[in-house]
Enzyme design. Structure first.
Site, PDB file in Angstrom:
ATOM      1  CB  CYS A 186     -12.569  -7.332 -47.979  1.00 58.52           C
ATOM      2  SG  CYS A 186     -12.436  -7.651 -46.214  1.00 58.52           S
ATOM      3  CB  CYS A 206     -10.124  -1.225 -43.539  1.00 52.25           C
ATOM      4  SG  CYS A 206     -10.358  -2.767 -42.621  1.00 52.25           S
ATOM      5  CB  CYS A 213      -8.709  -1.451 -47.355  1.00 51.51           C
ATOM      6  SG  CYS A 213      -8.316  -2.976 -48.241  1.00 51.51           S
ATOM      7  CB  CYS A 246       3.645 -12.154 -46.370  1.00 46.09           C
ATOM      8  SG  CYS A 246       2.246 -11.774 -45.315  1.00 46.09           S
ATOM      9  CB  CYS A 257       4.166 -14.297 -43.244  1.00 54.11           C
ATOM     10  SG  CYS A 257       3.178 -12.952 -42.557  1.00 54.11           S
ATOM     11  CB  CYS A 299       3.569  -9.987 -38.545  1.00 54.46           C
ATOM     12  SG  CYS A 299       3.782  -8.582 -39.647  1.00 54.46           S
ATOM     13  NE  ARG A 310       8.107  -6.691 -43.219  1.00 54.08           N
ATOM     14  CZ  ARG A 310       7.478  -7.665 -42.563  1.00 54.08           C
ATOM     15  NH1 ARG A 310       6.208  -7.568 -42.329  1.00 54.08           N
ATOM     16  NH2 ARG A 310       8.140  -8.722 -42.160  1.00 54.08           N
TER      17      ARG A 310
HETATM   18  S1  SF4 Z   1      -7.672  -4.144 -44.800  1.00 57.34           S
HETATM   19 FE1  SF4 Z   1      -8.937  -4.476 -46.643  1.00 57.34          FE
HETATM   20  S2  SF4 Z   1      -8.788  -6.670 -47.017  1.00 57.34           S
HETATM   21 FE2  SF4 Z   1      -8.115  -6.328 -44.908  1.00 57.34          FE
HETATM   22  S3  SF4 Z   1      -9.944  -6.557 -43.658  1.00 57.34           S
HETATM   23 FE3  SF4 Z   1      -9.819  -4.375 -44.129  1.00 57.34          FE
HETATM   24  S4  SF4 Z   1     -11.060  -4.132 -46.004  1.00 57.34           S
HETATM   25 FE4  SF4 Z   1     -10.618  -6.322 -45.779  1.00 57.34          FE
END
Ligand code: SF4
Length: 330
Positions: free
Chosen positions: A69, A73, A76, A113, A144, A204, A276
């Site tokens: 990705c 984040c 993540c 989901c 979802c 959600c 949740r």
């Molecule tokens: S949480 Fe992870 S998968 Fe989702 S946008 Fe952020 S880096 Fe990408």
């Protein structure tokens, strides 16, 4: 001065259980500051006004496109910015996704989901996602998806192919957000939520705690969620899972009672929403989970994995549900 600051919070109208969207920081801060027994009492009382306290909604989450990705984040392992040992994979085939959904249904899930590690889906990706959504819905499951940012037209397309819920979290308070994500703005998240809501898809939306934020940030996160144009139908509250290779791999973990407080405040501020208990259950004691249910959590993810991080095995959840006398929500 805020008119509510000096009022005794436990007897004031704003913990009446009515759905309202004008929560102030002072009010939410006062809820967090309540003595624990008072907070849990009010949360449980309000929970009973809107829900059967024995029922737990069960969702299963499948990663349909893992890793690689472009977003950053900090929590993540699927971000391409970090070396967390997650291999980037292609979008799954619709047939394989539908087979997983069938298995989830026979294990007791009522909602399936589908999560993809994208900044935003390309229009051609949506052809495949729509085939998945239609196939999963045909099994009699609620659908979802969580696919990143959406345009208004993309949200409409997903609605037209039968999507019931779209997950897009605010993650944390507006003030702390920049310490966690730099590749998309809080406003972009709010825009996606608006597109989803305008298309008529249920929202959600929740956040993550234990990322090093202060209590004031947890207050800010709940205020942001509870003052959206409409409360999200589903509010996932995640406890950070510290994954090696991500910037949040180390650091102090959140006191479990503070996590329970966050659940209780979410329940009071969004009384008719399903709250949740999401990521972080793998390492959570049965006692903490039980307190979360008493505090008003009424949904869990079921199944051994949450995208790429571990989740309690189904048998362990069944034992806990039995011990607590709780049942899957129909
Ligand atoms: S949480 Fe992870 S998968 Fe989702 S946008 Fe952020 S880096 Fe990408």
């Amino acid at each position: 001065m805020d008119q509510h600051v000096d009022q005794p919070v436990a007897s004031s109208v704003y913990i009446s259980g009515a759905v309202r969207r004008d929560w102030t920081r002072a009010e939410v801060r006062a809820l967090f500051d309540l003595p624990f027994p008072d907070l849990i009492f009010h949360a449980q009382r309000i929970h009973r006004l809107h829900f059967d306290p024995r029922e737990v909604q069960i969702s299963t989450l499948l990663s349909i496109k893992t890793g690689g990705c472009p977003e950053d984040c900090a929590y993540c392992p699927q971000s391409a910015h970090y070396e967390a040992g997650v291999r980037a994979e292609k979008l799954m085939d619709a047939g394989a996704v539908i087979a997983e959904a069938r298995a989830a249904k026979s294990a007791g899930a009522s909602r399936f989901c589908m999560g993809a590690a994208w900044r935003n889906p390309k229009d051609r990706d949506l052809d495949q996602v729509c085939a998945m959504v239609a196939g999963v819905k045909a099994l009699g499951l609620e659908t979802c998806a969580t696919l990143g940012m959406l345009t208004g037209a993309q949200a409409q397309r997903l609605k037209d192919c039968g999507l019931d819920y779209y997950n897009h979290n605010l993650d944390t308070s507006p003030e702390f957000y920049g310490a966690i994500i730099t590749t998309r703005t809080y406003q972009e998240r709010l825009d996606t939520l608006e597109h989803v809501r305008a298309a008529g898809i249920h929202v959600c939306c929740g956040g993550i705690v234990g990322m090093g934020e202060s209590r004031e940030d947890r207050v800010g996160m709940i205020v942001a969620l509870a003052t959206l144009p409409a409360h999200p139908e589903s509010v996932p509250i995640n406890l950070l899972v510290q994954v090696e290779g991500t910037p949040l791999a180390t650091g102090r973990t959140l006191d479990p009672l503070e996590f329970v407080r966050t659940i209780a405040v979410a329940r009071i501020c969004m009384p008719a929403s399903v709250v949740r208990l999401s990521a972080g259950r793998e390492d959570m004691s049965e006692e903490t989970q039980a307190l979360c249910f008493v505090a008003g959590a009424n949904s869990i993810f079921y199944g051994p994995k949450l995208l790429t991080t571990p989740n309690p095995k189904r048998d362990r959840d069944r034992v806990l549900m039995d011990k607590l006398g709780m049942l899957p929500m129909e």
